[in-house]
Design an enzyme around this catalytic site. Structure first.
Site, mmCIF file in Angstrom:
data_model
loop_
_atom_site.group_PDB
_atom_site.id
_atom_site.type_symbol
_atom_site.label_atom_id
_atom_site.label_comp_id
_atom_site.label_asym_id
_atom_site.label_seq_id
_atom_site.Cartn_x
_atom_site.Cartn_y
_atom_site.Cartn_z
ATOM 1 N N LYS A 97 48.660 33.466 -5.022
ATOM 2 C CA LYS A 97 50.084 33.770 -4.860
ATOM 3 C C LYS A 97 50.434 35.066 -5.600
ATOM 4 O O LYS A 97 51.388 35.743 -5.265
ATOM 5 C CB LYS A 97 50.903 32.591 -5.400
ATOM 6 C CG LYS A 97 52.398 32.711 -5.224
ATOM 7 C CD LYS A 97 53.062 31.421 -5.632
ATOM 8 C CE LYS A 97 54.565 31.525 -5.645
ATOM 9 N NZ LYS A 97 55.192 30.277 -6.072
ATOM 10 N N GLU B 28 62.964 30.127 -5.337
ATOM 11 C CA GLU B 28 62.645 29.026 -6.260
ATOM 12 C C GLU B 28 63.768 28.732 -7.268
ATOM 13 O O GLU B 28 64.123 27.569 -7.468
ATOM 14 C CB GLU B 28 61.322 29.322 -6.988
ATOM 15 C CG GLU B 28 60.125 29.154 -6.064
ATOM 16 C CD GLU B 28 58.847 29.799 -6.580
ATOM 17 O OE1 GLU B 28 58.830 30.297 -7.720
ATOM 18 O OE2 GLU B 28 57.856 29.810 -5.833
ATOM 19 N N ASP C 1 60.755 29.312 -15.466
ATOM 20 C CA ASP C 1 59.703 28.622 -14.726
ATOM 21 C C ASP C 1 58.346 29.059 -15.266
ATOM 22 O O ASP C 1 57.881 30.168 -14.979
ATOM 23 C CB ASP C 1 59.859 28.976 -13.233
ATOM 24 C CG ASP C 1 58.850 28.264 -12.351
ATOM 25 O OD1 ASP C 1 57.898 27.666 -12.886
ATOM 26 O OD2 ASP C 1 59.016 28.297 -11.113
#
Ligand code: AMP
Length: 380
Positions: free
Chosen positions: A76, A177, A199
């Site tokens: 990613k 997100e 996060d």
């Protein structure tokens, strides 16, 4: 008549997860075949005796230490980026597998001599998640809402959609997100506010400032550190124990990939235990053969305070992205009204304390950070 099933997917750097809306209208995580709520975002290309076998998820994770050059994880961080991107170059230096340039200049990866795009690797992870959902519903699943970092640009978003298409999934929507996390906490209900979503996962740290006004959620700034995550903590723990074993027993664990793999698995487990308890036990039988010919049965207790000490350099790196995220949207750190924690690493008390000290307030308690992204499904 069959209706089209749609799922929510958190395609994470380290772990991924799939969810649905249950009969009560509530979001629900669909466990994989092993009964786990999260599936490692990993793909491994066969051990030497079985070169062509491709495995994903937990099976790939089990090969990560013994087959490092051909076990791909964290793609990613590469998806939709060019090979010459300085961040890709920096990342490539820290990865055990090869990052190469595709003919069009994109960052690709290499395993068993094959050049593979990050989209293809992600599609294999998505396929496993799709199969998890298909098994659960006992019918085909064709559509998904997939969460992506707020700072993903158009190329990264398109590449994520392409990965889904290769896995046979039509993307209904790519959802930021932090927006998903804010929705998951119900932050859009009640008074207008500014929320910092922090996060911290296995390989990346993202901080976003989310503005909530009249129930409208907007990400007003987003900063990330592509090289900060649980892996750094795992590495610090490994280095410490390898050093101690060398010093105390004259045994170099680096020479034995199987022992390293067992040690890593136990240390990650201990790290998780230390989020709840003040100490954790390592108990590794037959960890290696000593120079004397005797077998080493390794036992050690790790205190939470010791772990916190080992990871001090890691904790210090949390400051910059938080401060930068506030600066970028022109607010003072004290203007943040609440903090939402996402990602497995935010279960660690030292991380919670660190984030609380940066923002000058306690973060919202995190019940299940891995799951938070799915609660957004309720809003659809
Ligand atoms: P994520 O990418 O959000 O799934 O986060 C994965 C990272 O969180 C890995 O480094 C895990 O080892 C770590 N993690 C998961 N649960 C815990 C826990 N209870 N305490 C500390 N770290 C955890």
């Amino acid at each position: 008549m069959s209706r089209k099933r749609s799922i929510g997917i958190d395609l994470g750097t380290t772990n991924s997860c799939v969810a649905t809306i249950n009969d009560e209208g509530l979001p629900q995580i669909i466990n994989n075949k092993l009964g786990h709520s999260v599936t490692p975002s990993m793909v491994s290309f066969g051990q030497s005796q079985d070169k062509h076998k491709i495995v994903t998820g937990v099976l790939a994770q089990r090969q990560a230490v013994t087959n490092p050059a051909h076990t791909l994880y964290g793609v990613k961080r590469l998806i939709g980026r060019t090979y010459n991107d300085p961040k890709v170059q920096e990342l490539a230096r820290s990865l055990p597998y090869a990052v190469i340039s595709a003919p069009n200049g994109d960052a690709w990866v290499q395993a068993r001599g094959m050049a593979i795009s990050p989209q293809e690797i992600s599609s294999l992870v998505l396929r496993e998640l799709r199969e998890t959902a298909t098994d659960y519903f006992e019918e085909e699943v064709e559509e998904a809402i997939i969460t992506v970092p707020a700072h993903f640009d158009n190329a990264q978003r398109k590449a994520t959609s392409d990965a889904a298409a290769i896995a046979g999934l039509k993307v209904r929507r790519l959802l930021n997100e932090p927006t998903a996390a804010a929705l998951g906490y119900g932050a859009h209900r009640g008074a207008d506010k500014r929320v910092a979503v922090c996060d911290l996962g296995g390989g990346t740290f993202d901080v976003s400032i989310v503005n909530i006004e009249d129930g409208v959620i907007e990400v007003i700034s987003s900063q990330g550190d592509l090289l900060l995550g649980g892996e750094d903590v795992d590495r610090a723990m490994m280095e410490q124990i390898i050093l101690e074993v060398r010093r105390e027993h004259g045994l170099d664990l680096n020479e034995d990939p199987e022992s390293l793999q067992r040690l890593k698995a136990d240390l990650v487990q201990a790290k998780h235990v230390l989020s709840e308890a003040r100490s954790a036990e390592l108990d590794l039988r037959y960890l290696g053969k000593l120079p004397s010919g005797k077998v080493l049965d390794y036992k050690r207790s790790i205190e939470r305070a010791e772990l916190n000490h080992w990871i001090e350099p890691f904790l210090e790196r949390i400051d910059a992205p938080c401060l930068e995220a506030a600066v970028r949207c022109g607010i003072a750190i004290s203007d943040v009204d609440s903090i939402v924690l996402v990602g497995g690493m935010t279960r660690m008390p030292a991380i919670q304390n660190k984030i609380a000290s940066i923002f000058g307030r306690r973060p919202l308690k995190v019940v299940n950070p891995d799951a938070v992204s799915y609660t957004h499904l309720r809003a659809h």
